[in-house]
Design a protein around this motif. Structure first.
Motif, PDB file in Angstrom:
ATOM      1  N   ASP A   7       0.806  -1.013   0.176  1.00  0.00           N
ATOM      2  CA  ASP A   7       0.222  -0.170  -0.027  1.00  0.00           C
ATOM      3  C   ASP A   7       0.820   1.232   0.174  1.00  0.00           C
ATOM      4  O   ASP A   7       1.415   1.685   1.199  1.00  0.00           O
ATOM      5  N   ASN A   8       1.347   1.780  -1.099  1.00  0.00           N
ATOM      6  CA  ASN A   8       1.853   2.871  -1.451  1.00  0.00           C
ATOM      7  C   ASN A   8       3.127   2.851  -0.799  1.00  0.00           C
ATOM      8  O   ASN A   8       3.672   3.657  -0.012  1.00  0.00           O
ATOM      9  N   VAL A   9       4.016   1.873  -0.804  1.00  0.00           N
ATOM     10  CA  VAL A   9       5.171   1.403  -0.048  1.00  0.00           C
ATOM     11  C   VAL A   9       6.550   2.136  -0.497  1.00  0.00           C
ATOM     12  O   VAL A   9       6.712   2.163  -1.648  1.00  0.00           O
ATOM     13  N   GLY A  10       7.270   2.727   0.275  1.00  0.00           N
ATOM     14  CA  GLY A  10       8.545   3.241   0.043  1.00  0.00           C
ATOM     15  C   GLY A  10       9.482   2.836   0.997  1.00  0.00           C
ATOM     16  O   GLY A  10       9.246   2.569   2.216  1.00  0.00           O
ATOM     17  N   ARG A  11      10.865   2.719   0.541  1.00  0.00           N
ATOM     18  CA  ARG A  11      11.768   2.169   1.434  1.00  0.00           C
ATOM     19  C   ARG A  11      13.225   3.079   1.187  1.00  0.00           C
ATOM     20  O   ARG A  11      13.497   3.223  -0.050  1.00  0.00           O
ATOM     21  N   PHE A  20      19.251   6.787   0.095  1.00  0.00           N
ATOM     22  CA  PHE A  20      19.021   6.140  -1.194  1.00  0.00           C
ATOM     23  C   PHE A  20      17.383   5.432  -1.199  1.00  0.00           C
ATOM     24  O   PHE A  20      17.254   4.582  -0.494  1.00  0.00           O
ATOM     25  N   VAL A  21      16.832   5.820  -2.336  1.00  0.00           N
ATOM     26  CA  VAL A  21      15.725   5.462  -2.290  1.00  0.00           C
ATOM     27  C   VAL A  21      15.376   4.051  -2.936  1.00  0.00           C
ATOM     28  O   VAL A  21      15.562   4.043  -4.389  1.00  0.00           O
ATOM     29  N   ALA A  22      15.092   3.007  -2.387  1.00  0.00           N
ATOM     30  CA  ALA A  22      15.058   1.724  -2.931  1.00  0.00           C
ATOM     31  C   ALA A  22      13.873   1.655  -3.524  1.00  0.00           C
ATOM     32  O   ALA A  22      13.818   0.928  -4.643  1.00  0.00           O
ATOM     33  N   LEU A  23      12.850   1.917  -2.889  1.00  0.00           N
ATOM     34  CA  LEU A  23      11.399   1.589  -3.334  1.00  0.00           C
ATOM     35  C   LEU A  23      10.687   2.864  -3.289  1.00  0.00           C
ATOM     36  O   LEU A  23      10.741   3.602  -2.427  1.00  0.00           O
ATOM     37  N   PHE A  35       0.136 -16.802  -7.718  1.00  0.00           N
ATOM     38  CA  PHE A  35       1.649 -17.123  -7.749  1.00  0.00           C
ATOM     39  C   PHE A  35       2.285 -15.640  -8.625  1.00  0.00           C
ATOM     40  O   PHE A  35       1.757 -15.578  -9.755  1.00  0.00           O
ATOM     41  N   VAL A  36       2.719 -14.869  -7.918  1.00  0.00           N
ATOM     42  CA  VAL A  36       3.276 -13.498  -8.714  1.00  0.00           C
ATOM     43  C   VAL A  36       4.736 -13.436  -8.518  1.00  0.00           C
ATOM     44  O   VAL A  36       5.188 -13.684  -7.513  1.00  0.00           O
ATOM     45  N   ALA A  37       5.267 -13.235  -9.742  1.00  0.00           N
ATOM     46  CA  ALA A  37       6.756 -13.042  -9.893  1.00  0.00           C
ATOM     47  C   ALA A  37       6.927 -11.688  -9.901  1.00  0.00           C
ATOM     48  O   ALA A  37       6.444 -10.822 -10.724  1.00  0.00           O
ATOM     49  N   ILE A  38       7.940 -11.125  -9.502  1.00  0.00           N
ATOM     50  CA  ILE A  38       8.580  -9.797  -9.634  1.00  0.00           C
ATOM     51  C   ILE A  38       9.701 -10.048 -10.254  1.00  0.00           C
ATOM     52  O   ILE A  38      10.682 -10.643  -9.828  1.00  0.00           O
ATOM     53  N   THR A  48      14.039  -6.573  -1.832  1.00  0.00           N
ATOM     54  CA  THR A  48      13.678  -5.619  -0.545  1.00  0.00           C
ATOM     55  C   THR A  48      12.067  -5.841  -0.367  1.00  0.00           C
ATOM     56  O   THR A  48      11.492  -5.800   0.517  1.00  0.00           O
ATOM     57  N   CYS A  49      11.267  -5.791  -1.648  1.00  0.00           N
ATOM     58  CA  CYS A  49      10.109  -6.194  -1.633  1.00  0.00           C
ATOM     59  C   CYS A  49       9.587  -7.342  -0.960  1.00  0.00           C
ATOM     60  O   CYS A  49       8.741  -7.314   0.200  1.00  0.00           O
ATOM     61  N   LEU A  50      10.345  -8.503  -1.059  1.00  0.00           N
ATOM     62  CA  LEU A  50      10.304  -9.642  -0.612  1.00  0.00           C
ATOM     63  C   LEU A  50      10.347  -9.744   1.087  1.00  0.00           C
ATOM     64  O   LEU A  50       9.709 -10.243   1.823  1.00  0.00           O
TER      65      LEU A  50
END
Lengths: 265, 261
Positions: A7-11, A20-23, A35-38, A48-50
């Motif tokens: 939900d609007n994720v930033g990291r 350093f903006v990763a996400l 089953f979703v693959a990134i 990082t998402c995982l």
């Protein structure tokens, strides 16, 4: 249930002075047993998402939810398969798989039962008393998948699980994972940089941009797979030969190449 | 007999022959400086059967061995848990590390006078000195062992919902155990070194005491007997620890290979 929602994720990593903006603005929903693959260029933040879903890391902004609950810590309901297997080398195959069940206070008889089943499913019975270093990489990753699957998790998180394997072993593992996923479907979030792998395994493929990572597009593979009856083919190379497969793969390749070009510019 | 042992045995045999030739046969070395084989065997008989420096050889050995093992165990029993704590807990590390930085440069032997002042010439002073010497390698190596655990292994344990005590017993300790054993080996060596030194300075029994008295008596044969006894005991205890290590680390390929070589 096992619904993952970004939900609007930033990291943001690093210091305030040198962030350093990763996400950035990640929005993605993985529905129950989907089953979703990134896929994405290296360093785009897909791992990082995982890690956010696993509870190893936390978003700087936005929320990551599983079944509408915010993630606070790692839990066996969100089992992880690591690229480098991360087995316990001092434990036998059996003991590696058993630890999670013991932690859940599953009775001994039931543990034996469930481990026997998963060993059988993963073709690991002859190795139950082996130590990890006595096994090949493919076998080790099988143990790691068994260790996650035996917990009957709501969500399975796989971080480039076949990235450390040789090409032949990789194909065998992909076929086995498809077999496993069709037989005992789970919500799976699968990270990879291998495009074919993503198309072959996933119901949907999310393509990420280079850092700061965003989700560029999400492709529906499942409807094409079902329309073209991919699952009627036993071997991966037969599926990969289909026009519908080639078309999807090429589309993703192009999309990723744009990212590479943008990175070079 | 394995080839390695044969070669090792041959080397020792040659050394003994050279020793015999240069002392008894050709008299290249004065008997007052270094004993002949015969003088050494005589001294061995002397301390074995009639006793020397307050006891027989068996009594001295028993006493030294007992103190080394006691001191070593106390050092390990305190050092390993502290190393685990420091490796795992940032706050503990921040609290304890400065103390270490101050104490570490002090050679363990420099504690001997203070230990004797506090506890006299008896066993407890020796154990304290051994503890000072053997404690540090146990702590440092255990600490390093924890810090070098691969992160995914820790994450896997967390993901599996491993409760704290089980995590320490089944993940933290075994994962650091190769380094812990390195620490134990260094601790054991340090235990022998400091014990002999402490006994040299002041003791009622023990191999260090034998060495000290023999030096005052100008008795080279007895000095050599004491030295050989220390060497054999040091070798035997290290060997025993190595056996234990091989059993504990049988899962570790590197250790298994090293043990075979």
């Amino acid at each position: 249930m096992g619904v993952i929602r970004f939900d609007n994720v930033g990291r943001v990593f690093g210091s305030k002075a040198k962030p350093f903006v990763a996400l950035k603005d990640i929005n993605l929903e993985v529905s129950n047993k989907e089953f979703v693959a990134i896929v994405g260029p290296s360093g785009c933040g897909k791992t990082t998402c995982l890690r956010l879903v696993a509870g190893f890391d936390f978003p700087s902004s936005g929320r990551v939810l599983v079944d509408e609950t915010e993630i606070r810590r790692p839990r066996p309901e969100r089992a992880v398969v690591f690229q480098q297997f991360a087995l316990f080398p001092w434990k036998t195959v059996y003991a590696n798989i058993e630890l999670g069940l013991r932690n859940q206070n599953v009775a001994r008889a039931e543990r034996e039962d469930r481990i026997r089943q998963i060993l059988e499913l993963m073709n690991l019975e002859p190795y139950r008393d082996h130590f990890p270093h006595q096994l090949s990489g493919g076998m080790q990753q099988r143990v790691a998948i068994a260790r996650a699957y035996v917990l009957d998790p709501e969500v399975l998180l796989m971080d480039e699980p076949f990235g450390a394997l040789d090409a032949q072993t990789r194909v065998v593992m992909q076929e086995e994972l498809v077999r496993l996923a069709r037989r005992n479907p789970r919500t799976v979030l699968f990270i990879t940089h291998a495009v074919e792998e993503a198309v072959y395994l996933a119901d949907r493929v999310a393509i990420m941009t280079r850092a700061p990572g965003r989700i560029k597009e999400v492709l529906d593979v499942r409807s094409i797979r079902e329309a073209e009856k991919w699952d009627s083919y036993e071997k991966i190379e037969d599926v990969m030969d289909l026009e519908s497969f080639v078309h999807l793969r090429t589309h993703i390749w192009r999309s990723l190449r744009e990212e590479k070009a943008a990175a070079a510019a | 007999m394995p080839r390695r042992l044969q070669i090792g045995g041959a080397t020792i045999l040659v050394l003994v022959i050279l020793w015999y030739l240069s002392t008894t046969v050709f008299g290249l070395i004065a008997p007052g400086r270094f004993p002949s084989p015969q003088a050494t065997i005589d001294a061995l008989g002397h301390v074995l059967f009639r006793g020397y420096a307050g006891g027989t050889l068996i009594e001295h050995i028993f006493n030294s061995l007992r103190l080394v093992i006691l001191g070593f165990l106390v050092a390990v029993a305190t050092g390993v848990p502290l190393g685990l704590l420091m490796g795992w807990n940032r706050t503990a590390e921040a609290l304890i590390n400065p103390v270490f930085l101050i104490i570490r440069p002090i050679p363990p032997l420099a504690w001997i006078p203070l230990a004797i002042l506090w506890l006299g010439l008896g066993d407890s002073a020796k154990i304290l000195v051994i503890w000072f010497a053997a404690f540090v390698p146990s702590v440092i190596n255990t600490y390093a062992g924890v810090r070098t655990i691969e992160k995914p292994v820790l994450e896997a344990a967390a993901m599996l919902g491993t409760p704290r005590l089980r995590f320490i017993r089944e993940v933290l300790v075994p994962a650091s155990s190769p380094m812990i054993f390195t620490g134990l080996r260094l601790s054991l060596q340090a235990s022998w070194t400091t014990l002999v030194a402490a006994e040299l300075v002041g003791a009622f029994y023990g191999l260090g005491r034998v060495l000290n008295v023999a030096q005052q008596d100008l008795y080279p044969g007895m000095i050599l007997v004491g030295m050989i006894a220390v060497a054999i005991l040091g070798w035997a205890t290290t060997k025993a620890l190595g056996k234990l290590e091989m059993r504990a680390l049988s899962w570790n390929q590197a250790a298994a290979l090293a043990g075979r070589g």
